[in-house]
Design an enzyme around this catalytic site. Structure first.
Site, PDB file in Angstrom:
ATOM      1  N   HIS A 348      53.392  36.099  63.896  1.00  0.00           N
ATOM      2  CA  HIS A 348      53.631  37.284  63.064  1.00  0.00           C
ATOM      3  C   HIS A 348      53.897  38.510  63.950  1.00  0.00           C
ATOM      4  O   HIS A 348      54.912  39.199  63.783  1.00  0.00           O
ATOM      5  CB  HIS A 348      52.402  37.526  62.171  1.00  0.00           C
ATOM      6  CG  HIS A 348      52.475  38.760  61.329  1.00  0.00           C
ATOM      7  ND1 HIS A 348      52.781  38.731  59.982  1.00  0.00           N
ATOM      8  CD2 HIS A 348      52.280  40.079  61.627  1.00  0.00           C
ATOM      9  CE1 HIS A 348      52.782  39.968  59.516  1.00  0.00           C
ATOM     10  NE2 HIS A 348      52.475  40.808  60.489  1.00  0.00           N
ATOM     11  N   GLU A 349      52.995  38.763  64.890  1.00  0.00           N
ATOM     12  CA  GLU A 349      53.140  39.955  65.742  1.00  0.00           C
ATOM     13  C   GLU A 349      54.375  39.837  66.641  1.00  0.00           C
ATOM     14  O   GLU A 349      55.047  40.833  66.921  1.00  0.00           O
ATOM     15  CB  GLU A 349      51.880  40.185  66.580  1.00  0.00           C
ATOM     16  CG  GLU A 349      50.615  40.488  65.766  1.00  0.00           C
ATOM     17  CD  GLU A 349      50.723  41.720  64.873  1.00  0.00           C
ATOM     18  OE1 GLU A 349      51.580  42.591  65.137  1.00  0.00           O
ATOM     19  OE2 GLU A 349      49.963  41.807  63.890  1.00  0.00           O
ATOM     20  N   HIS A 352      57.424  41.195  64.985  1.00  0.00           N
ATOM     21  CA  HIS A 352      57.595  42.645  65.162  1.00  0.00           C
ATOM     22  C   HIS A 352      58.213  42.950  66.534  1.00  0.00           C
ATOM     23  O   HIS A 352      59.115  43.776  66.657  1.00  0.00           O
ATOM     24  CB  HIS A 352      56.241  43.355  65.080  1.00  0.00           C
ATOM     25  CG  HIS A 352      55.676  43.479  63.699  1.00  0.00           C
ATOM     26  ND1 HIS A 352      56.399  43.986  62.640  1.00  0.00           N
ATOM     27  CD2 HIS A 352      54.444  43.174  63.195  1.00  0.00           C
ATOM     28  CE1 HIS A 352      55.634  43.978  61.555  1.00  0.00           C
ATOM     29  NE2 HIS A 352      54.458  43.499  61.864  1.00  0.00           N
ATOM     30  N   HIS A 355      61.859  42.267  66.715  1.00  0.00           N
ATOM     31  CA  HIS A 355      62.573  43.308  65.967  1.00  0.00           C
ATOM     32  C   HIS A 355      62.844  44.489  66.913  1.00  0.00           C
ATOM     33  O   HIS A 355      63.946  45.048  66.947  1.00  0.00           O
ATOM     34  CB  HIS A 355      61.718  43.747  64.775  1.00  0.00           C
ATOM     35  CG  HIS A 355      62.463  44.496  63.713  1.00  0.00           C
ATOM     36  ND1 HIS A 355      61.837  44.972  62.573  1.00  0.00           N
ATOM     37  CD2 HIS A 355      63.764  44.870  63.580  1.00  0.00           C
ATOM     38  CE1 HIS A 355      62.729  45.594  61.815  1.00  0.00           C
ATOM     39  NE2 HIS A 355      63.903  45.546  62.414  1.00  0.00           N
TER      40      HIS A 355
END
Length: 566
Positions: A348-349, A352, A355
């Site tokens: 999940h992290e 980020h 991105h």
């Protein structure tokens, strides 16, 4: 510094003249025009367009809101104390004792003893007059500021430029989702009630402190997903190799460890990763601050040290970010082993971080994750789908001692276990999101924040409100996600659509990966979020599409899909 710039009248007037010149605006590229509009929005929500007296009031309100937010946030974690004589003797040892008092610092949601969970719930959530006053002042100050700068409510102000665009759309989304979930949620509650009755027939009424514990028991009983069975397959090194392999096949990107210079990192266990594209070269750096330390905040997060931007000499300023987790340290005989939840969180992290790495915006103002909240969580939630797909997990999950692959049936058990009580879990998120919208909606509020909590809980959740409790005083997301708590649900709907349309058939599809980079990741916040979603899905999803996707996700069976595709 930013507040000073946002109240610089000369800058504001210069931008105003630019935006008033239609010919000049039409000559700007779309990203420059969007950044100009975003700056104007920042100016105006700071009250710069008002007369001097109102502008001073706006600045004062901003300062007051910052102070109240900080104080409220601290109060959400503050323990409650109660005279120990008021607790039954048999459960006192479950709590910290301080002289004649018992200190309760959490909900103890996983405690096997019903009475311990009940006591923790009633004591930890007992209303604190100071915290209640802070929340009321925070909500009313936000409302005053929004009205002062021209919005009917704080929610209208907060949602400008998001996927949802307006509070009306958010409430339509939450109400439709709640209606679609209600039957499944009731079935989940019946299942949890059945488990409680089996273990505690004298007191089988389902209460708000029951679902986390009993749903965990049901998962364990049905699927045997004891974390210690999985940890040996998820060493940190294996998980990082898995991420590098996935990014390489999807995007042509690899992760390489680099030795930091002396004094470059803030702790000796921080690792520096270079993110390198096969043809474009170095894209940026990720500092991995993964391990527990005594003085470290206990939260998993991603944050930017330096954003990407196009420099005046034509070079690109490379992004630098930090990924912060709280993993156990390795020892001489044992590498750092992750539970399935920790592994999913790492993915999940890292969503980020990628991105940030793959954003190629002209301006730092809209780099990477600097985009509307209901879009910012899409890349990170999408990574959770990869983390739960056997075809991906099979590439890296190896027993750290024997080298054996994680058996397929263990992955399917894990995926199936996540569906247990998933409707009730989602219903709880709908309740929180609806509460957040009502608090930031029309003021003055119709009744006290506690009465609103009770009514919203009855309408959107279904388990009874417990008198003399005030859960809203522990709702820390009201600070960072004020009027935007729905973002988790909406981002999940978008991520699920992207997964189904582009990656479910083949999670290593390079063409889909390149399209994902081109349509979504590259723009950061430099393009309207709905345009990015449309570009990726090649259609404009409706609220009903979002709702139906979330509900059908409750049945998404990766294993059956795999067998079909095989």
């Amino acid at each position: 510094m930013v507040e000073k710039l946002n109240t610089n009248v000369e800058l504001y007037q210069s931008l105003q003249r630019l935006l008033a010149d239609k010919k000049l605006v039409d000559s700007l590229d779309p990203e420059t025009r969007r950044v100009a509009e975003l700056f104007m929005f920042d100016f105006e929500i700071s009250g710069i367009h008002l007369d001097r007296e109102k502008r001073k009031r706006a600045v004062d309100l901003n300062v007051k809101i910052l102070d109240l937010s900080s104080a409220f946030l601290m109060g959400t974690h503050f323990p409650n104390t109660i005279g120990k004589h008021l607790l039954p003797e048999r459960i006192r040892h479950h709590f910290e004792l301080a002289g004649d008092h018992v200190v309760v610092d959490s909900l103890r949601a996983e405690a096997p003893d019903d009475l311990v969970r009940e006591a923790a719930y009633k004591i930890f959530l007992y209303p604190n007059a100071g915290q209640l006053k802070r929340l009321e002042e925070l909500l009313s100050s936000r409302d005053l500021l929004a009205k002062l700068v021209g919005y009917p409510t704080y929610s209208h102000r907060a949602l400008q430029g998001t996927i949802a665009q307006s509070p009306e759309t958010v409430m339509e989304f939450l109400e439709k989702l709640s209606d679609k979930l209600s039957e499944r949620t009731m079935k989940d509650f019946e299942m949890i009630r059945g488990m409680k009755m089996k273990l505690n027939p004298q007191n089988s009424e389902l209460m708000p402190w029951d679902p986390p514990y009993y749903s965990g028991l049901i998962r364990a009983e049905r699927f045997n997903i004891e974390p210690s069975l999985y940890c040996p397959f998820f060493s940190l090194g294996a998980c990082m190799e898995g991420l590098s392999l996935l990014f390489n096949r999807l995007l042509g990107v690899s992760l390489y460890g680099e030795q930091p210079a002396k004094g470059e990192v803030w702790s000796e266990d921080v690792r520096k990763l270079a993110v390198v594209h096969e043809s474009e070269g170095l894209l940026g750096y990720i500092y991995c601050d993964f391990f527990q330390r005594a003085d470290k905040p206990h939260q998993d997060c991603h944050f930017t040290i330096r954003g990407g931007r196009l420099k005046e000499d034509g070079d690109y300023q490379l992004p630098v970010v930090v990924l912060m987790l709280n993993l156990p340290q390795s020892s001489r005989n044992l590498p750092t082993l992750l539970t399935p939840g920790m592994m999913e969180n790492l993915f999940h992290e890292m969503g980020h971080a990628m991105h940030s790495m793959l954003g190629r915006t002209r301006y730092q103002h809209v780099t990477g994750t600097r985009c509307p909240t209901d879009f910012a969580e899409v890349p990170s939630i999408l990574m959770e789908y990869f983390a739960n797909d056997y075809r991906v997990v099979h590439q890296f999950a190896r027993h750290y001692q024997t080298g054996q692959s994680l058996p397929r049936n263990m992955v399917s058990r894990l995926c199936e276990s996540k569906k247990v009580c998933a409707a009730a879990d989602m219903q709880l998120q709908v309740f929180y999101a609806a509460l957040d919208q009502i608090y930031h909606g029309k003021h003055p509020l119709q009744s006290s924040t506690t009465d609103i909590l009770r009514d919203t809980q009855e309408r959107f959740y279904g388990l009874p409100y417990v008198p003399n409790t005030a859960w809203q005083l522990r709702f820390s997301h009201l600070v960072g996600y004020g009027a935007k708590y729905y973002s988790y649900l909406m981002s999940r709907a978008v991520a699920s659509m992207v997964w189904r349309e582009c990656f479910r058939q083949d999670p290593f599809n390079r063409a889909a990966g390149e399209r994902y980079r081109r349509e979504m990741l590259a723009h950061g916040g430099g393009r309207e979020p709905m345009l990015m979603v449309q570009g990726m899905l090649q259609k404009c999803p409706s609220i009903d599409d979002f709702v139906n996707t979330l509900v059908s996700d409750l049945d998404l069976d990766f294993e059956t899909f795999l067998m079909d595709s095989t």
